[in-house]
Write a protein that holds these residues in place. Structure first.
Motif, PDB file in Angstrom:
ATOM      1  N   SER A 197      -6.404 -18.696  13.465  1.00  0.00           N
ATOM      2  CA  SER A 197      -5.214 -17.917  13.216  1.00  0.00           C
ATOM      3  C   SER A 197      -4.318 -18.295  12.192  1.00  0.00           C
ATOM      4  O   SER A 197      -4.107 -17.651  10.860  1.00  0.00           O
ATOM      5  N   PHE A 198      -4.185 -19.687  12.103  1.00  0.00           N
ATOM      6  CA  PHE A 198      -3.353 -20.437  10.914  1.00  0.00           C
ATOM      7  C   PHE A 198      -4.233 -20.305   9.741  1.00  0.00           C
ATOM      8  O   PHE A 198      -3.683 -19.971   8.767  1.00  0.00           O
ATOM      9  N   GLY A 199      -5.557 -20.727   9.951  1.00  0.00           N
ATOM     10  CA  GLY A 199      -6.235 -20.986   8.729  1.00  0.00           C
ATOM     11  C   GLY A 199      -6.434 -19.113   8.054  1.00  0.00           C
ATOM     12  O   GLY A 199      -6.593 -19.184   6.693  1.00  0.00           O
ATOM     13  N   LYS A 200      -6.612 -18.253   8.885  1.00  0.00           N
ATOM     14  CA  LYS A 200      -6.769 -16.839   8.331  1.00  0.00           C
ATOM     15  C   LYS A 200      -5.359 -16.414   7.565  1.00  0.00           C
ATOM     16  O   LYS A 200      -5.549 -15.808   6.531  1.00  0.00           O
ATOM     17  N   VAL A 201      -4.293 -16.936   8.123  1.00  0.00           N
ATOM     18  CA  VAL A 201      -2.840 -16.529   7.704  1.00  0.00           C
ATOM     19  C   VAL A 201      -2.910 -17.584   6.177  1.00  0.00           C
ATOM     20  O   VAL A 201      -2.336 -16.570   5.275  1.00  0.00           O
ATOM     21  N   GLN A 202      -3.230 -18.544   6.137  1.00  0.00           N
ATOM     22  CA  GLN A 202      -2.973 -19.339   4.831  1.00  0.00           C
ATOM     23  C   GLN A 202      -3.959 -18.678   3.738  1.00  0.00           C
ATOM     24  O   GLN A 202      -3.788 -18.534   2.631  1.00  0.00           O
ATOM     25  N   SER A 203      -5.302 -18.266   4.196  1.00  0.00           N
ATOM     26  CA  SER A 203      -5.964 -17.587   3.209  1.00  0.00           C
ATOM     27  C   SER A 203      -5.368 -16.236   2.834  1.00  0.00           C
ATOM     28  O   SER A 203      -5.512 -15.969   1.485  1.00  0.00           O
ATOM     29  N   LEU A 204      -5.197 -15.476   3.625  1.00  0.00           N
ATOM     30  CA  LEU A 204      -4.296 -14.242   3.290  1.00  0.00           C
ATOM     31  C   LEU A 204      -3.094 -14.365   2.262  1.00  0.00           C
ATOM     32  O   LEU A 204      -2.953 -13.704   1.170  1.00  0.00           O
ATOM     33  N   LEU A 205      -2.276 -15.455   2.394  1.00  0.00           N
ATOM     34  CA  LEU A 205      -1.334 -15.769   1.798  1.00  0.00           C
ATOM     35  C   LEU A 205      -1.682 -16.156   0.296  1.00  0.00           C
ATOM     36  O   LEU A 205      -0.869 -15.763  -0.646  1.00  0.00           O
ATOM     37  N   LYS A 206      -2.640 -16.964   0.179  1.00  0.00           N
ATOM     38  CA  LYS A 206      -3.205 -17.169  -1.160  1.00  0.00           C
ATOM     39  C   LYS A 206      -3.780 -15.996  -1.846  1.00  0.00           C
ATOM     40  O   LYS A 206      -3.346 -15.967  -2.964  1.00  0.00           O
ATOM     41  N   ARG A 207      -4.401 -15.322  -1.125  1.00  0.00           N
ATOM     42  CA  ARG A 207      -4.852 -13.983  -1.800  1.00  0.00           C
ATOM     43  C   ARG A 207      -3.761 -12.881  -2.338  1.00  0.00           C
ATOM     44  O   ARG A 207      -3.692 -12.435  -3.425  1.00  0.00           O
ATOM     45  N   ASN A 208      -2.873 -12.831  -1.515  1.00  0.00           N
ATOM     46  CA  ASN A 208      -1.725 -12.064  -1.947  1.00  0.00           C
ATOM     47  C   ASN A 208      -0.929 -12.694  -2.928  1.00  0.00           C
ATOM     48  O   ASN A 208      -0.505 -12.001  -3.769  1.00  0.00           O
ATOM     49  N   GLN A 209      -0.713 -14.079  -2.976  1.00  0.00           N
ATOM     50  CA  GLN A 209      -0.101 -14.517  -4.028  1.00  0.00           C
ATOM     51  C   GLN A 209      -0.848 -14.582  -5.450  1.00  0.00           C
ATOM     52  O   GLN A 209      -0.308 -14.146  -6.602  1.00  0.00           O
ATOM     53  N   ARG A 210      -1.896 -14.712  -5.395  1.00  0.00           N
ATOM     54  CA  ARG A 210      -2.881 -14.208  -6.601  1.00  0.00           C
ATOM     55  C   ARG A 210      -2.645 -12.749  -7.361  1.00  0.00           C
ATOM     56  O   ARG A 210      -2.610 -12.590  -8.225  1.00  0.00           O
ATOM     57  N   LYS A 211      -2.524 -11.772  -6.000  1.00  0.00           N
ATOM     58  CA  LYS A 211      -2.396 -10.636  -6.526  1.00  0.00           C
ATOM     59  C   LYS A 211      -1.024 -10.202  -6.688  1.00  0.00           C
ATOM     60  O   LYS A 211      -0.804  -8.944  -7.379  1.00  0.00           O
ATOM     61  N   GLY A 212      -0.146 -11.234  -6.448  1.00  0.00           N
ATOM     62  CA  GLY A 212       1.309 -10.987  -6.734  1.00  0.00           C
ATOM     63  C   GLY A 212       1.898  -9.916  -5.692  1.00  0.00           C
ATOM     64  O   GLY A 212       2.873  -9.349  -6.098  1.00  0.00           O
ATOM     65  N   ALA A 213       1.150 -10.021  -4.226  1.00  0.00           N
ATOM     66  CA  ALA A 213       1.780  -9.171  -3.551  1.00  0.00           C
ATOM     67  C   ALA A 213       2.712  -9.791  -2.633  1.00  0.00           C
ATOM     68  O   ALA A 213       2.690 -10.761  -2.368  1.00  0.00           O
ATOM     69  N   SER A 261      14.799 -13.967   6.534  1.00  0.00           N
ATOM     70  CA  SER A 261      14.614 -13.885   4.954  1.00  0.00           C
ATOM     71  C   SER A 261      12.911 -14.004   4.412  1.00  0.00           C
ATOM     72  O   SER A 261      12.373 -14.396   5.423  1.00  0.00           O
ATOM     73  N   ALA A 262      12.855 -13.508   3.456  1.00  0.00           N
ATOM     74  CA  ALA A 262      11.259 -13.716   2.972  1.00  0.00           C
ATOM     75  C   ALA A 262      10.912 -15.107   2.868  1.00  0.00           C
ATOM     76  O   ALA A 262       9.669 -15.542   3.290  1.00  0.00           O
ATOM     77  N   MET A 263      11.779 -16.112   2.580  1.00  0.00           N
ATOM     78  CA  MET A 263      11.683 -17.685   2.511  1.00  0.00           C
ATOM     79  C   MET A 263      11.309 -17.962   3.981  1.00  0.00           C
ATOM     80  O   MET A 263      10.632 -18.787   4.046  1.00  0.00           O
ATOM     81  N   ALA A 264      12.102 -17.621   4.624  1.00  0.00           N
ATOM     82  CA  ALA A 264      12.189 -17.959   6.073  1.00  0.00           C
ATOM     83  C   ALA A 264      10.647 -17.587   6.820  1.00  0.00           C
ATOM     84  O   ALA A 264      10.253 -18.457   7.302  1.00  0.00           O
ATOM     85  N   ARG A 265      10.497 -16.561   6.641  1.00  0.00           N
ATOM     86  CA  ARG A 265       9.209 -15.978   6.792  1.00  0.00           C
ATOM     87  C   ARG A 265       7.793 -16.678   6.504  1.00  0.00           C
ATOM     88  O   ARG A 265       7.131 -17.126   7.165  1.00  0.00           O
ATOM     89  N   ARG A 266       7.948 -16.991   5.270  1.00  0.00           N
ATOM     90  CA  ARG A 266       6.746 -17.766   4.588  1.00  0.00           C
ATOM     91  C   ARG A 266       6.997 -19.220   5.106  1.00  0.00           C
ATOM     92  O   ARG A 266       5.675 -19.646   5.338  1.00  0.00           O
ATOM     93  N   ASN A 267       8.155 -19.874   5.351  1.00  0.00           N
ATOM     94  CA  ASN A 267       8.175 -21.152   5.717  1.00  0.00           C
ATOM     95  C   ASN A 267       7.405 -21.286   7.239  1.00  0.00           C
ATOM     96  O   ASN A 267       6.733 -22.241   7.541  1.00  0.00           O
ATOM     97  N   ILE A 268       7.944 -20.009   7.848  1.00  0.00           N
ATOM     98  CA  ILE A 268       7.127 -20.223   9.441  1.00  0.00           C
ATOM     99  C   ILE A 268       5.533 -20.179   9.263  1.00  0.00           C
ATOM    100  O   ILE A 268       4.888 -20.822   9.984  1.00  0.00           O
ATOM    101  N   LEU A 269       5.151 -19.065   8.224  1.00  0.00           N
ATOM    102  CA  LEU A 269       3.678 -18.963   8.166  1.00  0.00           C
ATOM    103  C   LEU A 269       3.104 -20.343   7.695  1.00  0.00           C
ATOM    104  O   LEU A 269       1.835 -19.968   7.939  1.00  0.00           O
ATOM    105  N   THR A 270       3.593 -20.925   6.884  1.00  0.00           N
ATOM    106  CA  THR A 270       2.867 -22.055   6.298  1.00  0.00           C
ATOM    107  C   THR A 270       3.109 -23.597   7.091  1.00  0.00           C
ATOM    108  O   THR A 270       2.811 -24.506   6.291  1.00  0.00           O
TER     109      THR A 270
END
Length: 272
Positions: A256-272, A220-229
């Motif tokens: 890699s983990f740091g890049k993923v967190q930055s991307l997650l935050k950027r997409n969250q601000r964009k609503g992506a 699920s989307a939540m499962a993927r996000r939980n793994i990534l964070t």
């Protein structure tokens, strides 16, 4: 024939009281049991001990024997042999009820620890408070145990994140090791997110590869996000506000983990 325990107590004050000496109590219990076809397995004794004191050696041994569950009835000459004060009464009644035990008083044939007595209103309240305290104390000990494990870099309990598994064989205590059957799933989720830059697109990618969760379901989307964070994949253990280096092998490097967190935050601000 029902098997029972007996209990006698003689304090320095009651040794001289008529009818409450050690031998008299013991004889009364044996006679009562003989008349009522009961088998006395053991009589527990507290000699020279005040009924206001709790715990006592004899009654502690009695409770230990009752906890085994084989015998569920206690015979006493009088309830005053068990308690002489409200505090000891509360504790003893509470433990007997926890063990689902019956109490028979030879001199009080109608007495039952399970009868509701208006005069025991305060005592019942005390018993409820003690039960709450027990639960709180157990929870505090468990929480403290989990925190101490976390301080040592050990996951305290529960299922490990996907990509890991508990190892029980060949070790003194269970440890978390890499699950070779699932480790690539985790690495592909991180890799594909950095490439596709979208959690939704990662879902399609995982579906095409046929990757499933522990339970054989799509991520699920939540499962993927939980793994990534999840910082566990960095080799860290988190408990409340505590984050320490874990004893398990990391699956993702810090870059890699740091890049993923930055991307997650950027997409969250964009609503992506």
């Amino acid at each position: 024939m029902e098997k029972v325990f007996g209990y006698i107590r003689v304090s320095t004050e009651t040794q001289a009281e008529k009818g409450y000496g050690k031998d008299v109590q013991e004889a009364a219990i044996h006679e009562f049991c003989k008349k009522n076809k009961l088998e006395v397995v053991k009589i527990f004794k507290d000699l020279g001990i005040s009924g206001t004191l709790f715990p006592r050696d004899g009654i502690t041994e009695l409770f230990s024997a009752l906890s085994k569950g084989e015998i569920k009835r206690v015979i006493v000459m009088n309830t005053s042999r068990l308690w002489r004060a409200d505090n000891s009464k509360v504790m003893i009644k509470r433990q007997l009820m926890k063990d689902s035990a019956m109490l028979t008083s030879i001199e009080q044939p109608t007495y039952s620890i399970y009868d509701k007595d208006p005069n025991d209103f305060l005592l019942n309240g005390m018993m409820e408070l003690l039960d709450q305290y027990d639960r709180l104390n157990i929870n505090m000990k468990l929480a403290n145990g989990r925190r101490q494990k976390a301080k040592g870099g050990i996951k305290s309990c529960g299922n490990p994140p996907i990509g890991y598994q508990w190892k029980h064989e060949g070790v003194k205590k269970p440890i978390i090791v890499v699950d070779n059957d699932k480790v690539e799933v985790v690495r592909e989720i991180f890799k594909s997110y950095l490439e596709l830059k979208s959690i939704r697109k990662v879902q399609h990618y995982l579906f095409e590869l046929g990757y499933k969760t522990h339970h054989g379901k799509d991520f699920s989307a939540m499962a993927r996000r939980n793994i990534l964070t999840n910082r566990f994949y960095l080799g860290e253990v988190k408990h409340s506000d505590l984050i320490v280096k874990g004893q398990h092998e990391p699956l993702i490097n810090k870059i890699s983990f740091g890049k993923v967190q930055s991307l997650l935050k950027r997409n969250q601000r964009k609503g992506a």
